[in-house]
Design a protein around this motif. Structure first.
Motif, PDB file in Angstrom:
ATOM      1  N   ASN A 161       0.882  -1.191  -0.057  1.00 38.35           N
ATOM      2  CA  ASN A 161       0.050   0.098   0.163  1.00 38.35           C
ATOM      3  C   ASN A 161       0.932   1.373  -0.017  1.00 38.35           C
ATOM      4  O   ASN A 161       0.523   2.031  -0.645  1.00 38.35           O
ATOM      5  N   ARG A 162       1.953   0.904   0.827  1.00 37.58           N
ATOM      6  CA  ARG A 162       2.649   2.199   0.773  1.00 37.58           C
ATOM      7  C   ARG A 162       3.459   2.721  -0.561  1.00 37.58           C
ATOM      8  O   ARG A 162       3.380   3.689  -0.918  1.00 37.58           O
ATOM      9  N   ASP A 165       2.131   1.721  -3.379  1.00 38.61           N
ATOM     10  CA  ASP A 165       1.209   2.349  -4.003  1.00 38.61           C
ATOM     11  C   ASP A 165       0.870   3.626  -4.295  1.00 38.61           C
ATOM     12  O   ASP A 165       0.647   4.395  -5.220  1.00 38.61           O
ATOM     13  N   ASN A 166       0.832   3.961  -2.964  1.00 43.23           N
ATOM     14  CA  ASN A 166       0.506   5.561  -2.688  1.00 43.23           C
ATOM     15  C   ASN A 166       1.690   6.440  -3.095  1.00 43.23           C
ATOM     16  O   ASN A 166       1.679   7.401  -2.605  1.00 43.23           O
ATOM     17  N   ASP A 221       4.709   6.507  -1.701  1.00 43.59           N
ATOM     18  CA  ASP A 221       5.748   6.725  -0.572  1.00 43.59           C
ATOM     19  C   ASP A 221       6.976   6.120  -0.786  1.00 43.59           C
ATOM     20  O   ASP A 221       7.078   4.974  -1.528  1.00 43.59           O
ATOM     21  N   SER A 265      11.548   3.123  -5.637  1.00 45.91           N
ATOM     22  CA  SER A 265      10.768   3.374  -4.391  1.00 45.91           C
ATOM     23  C   SER A 265      11.782   3.469  -3.275  1.00 45.91           C
ATOM     24  O   SER A 265      11.419   3.996  -2.034  1.00 45.91           O
TER      25      SER A 265
END
Lengths: 94, 317
Positions: free
Chosen positions: B14-15, B17-18, B20, B145
């Motif tokens: 999730n991080r 994908d957001n 981050d 990332s």
């Protein structure tokens, strides 16, 4: 004498009037060599006018697992921001 | 809270994908850590070994202007190796292990450096094509990332554009020179074109790690997308030089809006990866010699630091 040289964190002030900013790290036998190496590694294109070196082991960092309790309390304190306060549009210079 | 029902892996995804960034002390899947250690260290090793084919020409540059530029470029590459090693170390591998992996031949580095630089024109072709291909890959990686890797890439990209320009300028001088000089430039292009195309790695269908790497935003574009970008931007540059890219299938495809190009000799690619390139042995030998010959300097610096520390301890005692 095969021990690894310690890691140093490097901070550079890009010009007077600005703060030193972290730019990376490197290995060096001592602080003098850390500054010499930092000059060669991080300021080859006039990126700096001052260098700080700190041995990495002396830095205490916050734990990302505790980010919630450390940083979340600020999230519901919107009254700390100027936009929280409703003022009429005709008020100037405020 | 909703997060409590998600596994660590799901929260991590999730991080990503957001949008981050992941930082050194954050939790990460073991495979994400391992993949990054491998990729960043291979990238660092490529910078270190990449100094050798160009170091080969520093004493023989045609002018002083070319010499200072080449020296500065090779010095940059040493710096880039250091940025990358530092980024890898944030993931828990030591500099000692990194050196050991490279010097023992266990670690891989970019196969492009296992080709010889036999003429001065190769300094032009390497800067133009090899650095050109590297920049395409590295610009993508500024958005990767993992924070420390992305930051190292930003720094590297800023410095790298001079590398490509100095290479292209060498090609330009040769192409505007005598017939023999222009032939040197053409010969260098002939030898460096296909190895440069191979720098982007296997075709997407033969690259099993691509899917996971895209999911974790280690890569934002596939090997084939990057390769196409390289071809599209390099063809007009070759036209300005007035030399011919050695690919009879190369032609503009109006429909796709891209150049079509010929088939890469993947047998050659894998052969060089496996260590059978012309220069694999020589590069590793030179690297080990440089490391061994520097030992007394490292030892002296350690001895001096120890002596100073002892002196200081005595003073404060």
């Amino acid at each position: 004498m095969n021990k690894e040289w310690p890691i140093w964190e490097i901070f550079i002030r890009s010009k007077n009037g600005l703060e030193h900013r972290h730019c990376g790290s490197l290995h060096a036998a001592d602080e003098e060599m850390a500054i010499q190496n930092a000059r060669d590694v991080y300021t080859r294109r006039q990126e700096g006018v001052s260098i700080w070196v700190v041995e990495s082991k002396h830095i205490t960092a916050s734990n990302p697992k505790k980010n919630g309790e450390l940083f979340e309390p600020a999230a519901d304190k919107v009254y700390r921001h100027p936009t929280f306060y409703d003022l009429p549009d005709e008020i100037k210079h405020m | 809270m909703e997060n409590k029902t998600l596994s660590l892996d799901e929260q991590f995804q999730n991080r990503i994908d957001n949008g981050d960034n992941i930082e050194a002390k954050d939790w990460m899947p073991e495979k994400y850590r391992k993949t990054h250690i491998r990729q960043i260290s291979q990238h660092g090793h490529s910078e270190i070994i990449g100094m050798l084919p160009e170091g080969n020409w520093i004493t023989r540059t045609p002018t002083l202007r070319r010499k200072v530029a080449l020296l500065a470029k090779v010095q940059d590459e040493a710096g880039h190796g250091l940025y990358l090693y530092s980024a890898a170390e944030t993931l828990g591998i030591s500099r000692e292990e990194l050196n050991e992996q490279l010097n023992s031949g266990r670690a891989k580095y970019s196969s492009i450096f296992n080709y010889p630089t036999v003429s001065w024109a190769d300094m032009g072709a390497v800067g133009w094509l090899v650095d050109g291909a590297a920049i395409i890959n590295q610009v993508m990686l500024t958005k990767t990332s993992y924070g420390p890797y992305a930051r190292a890439m930003v720094r590297i990209c800023k410095e790298e554009s001079f590398h490509q320009r100095q290479g292209y300028e060498i090609m330009l001088s040769l192409c505007n020179g005598t017939e023999v000089q222009k032939a040197m430039a053409q010969d260098a292009l002939n030898r460096w074109w296909w190895p440069s195309m191979m720098m982007f790695g296997p075709r997407d269908e033969d690259s099993p790690n691509t899917e996971q790497s895209m999911k974790w935003k280690i890569k934002k574009k596939t090997n084939d997308e990057l390769r196409q970008q390289f071809v599209d931007q390099t063809v007009p540059q070759a036209e300005i030089l007035g030399i011919t890219i050695p690919d009879k299938d190369l032609k503009w495809n109006e429909e796709r809006g891209h150049y079509d190009f010929g088939v890469i000799d993947w047998e050659e690619f894998w052969n060089v990866v496996k260590g059978n390139g012309l220069m694999n042995d020589k590069r590793l030998k030179d690297r080990n010699e440089a490391w061994d010959e520097g030992k007394w300097v490292r030892d002296a610096a350690s001895a001096y630091a120890d002596k100073q520390a002892t002196k200081r301890a005595k003073k404060t005692a």
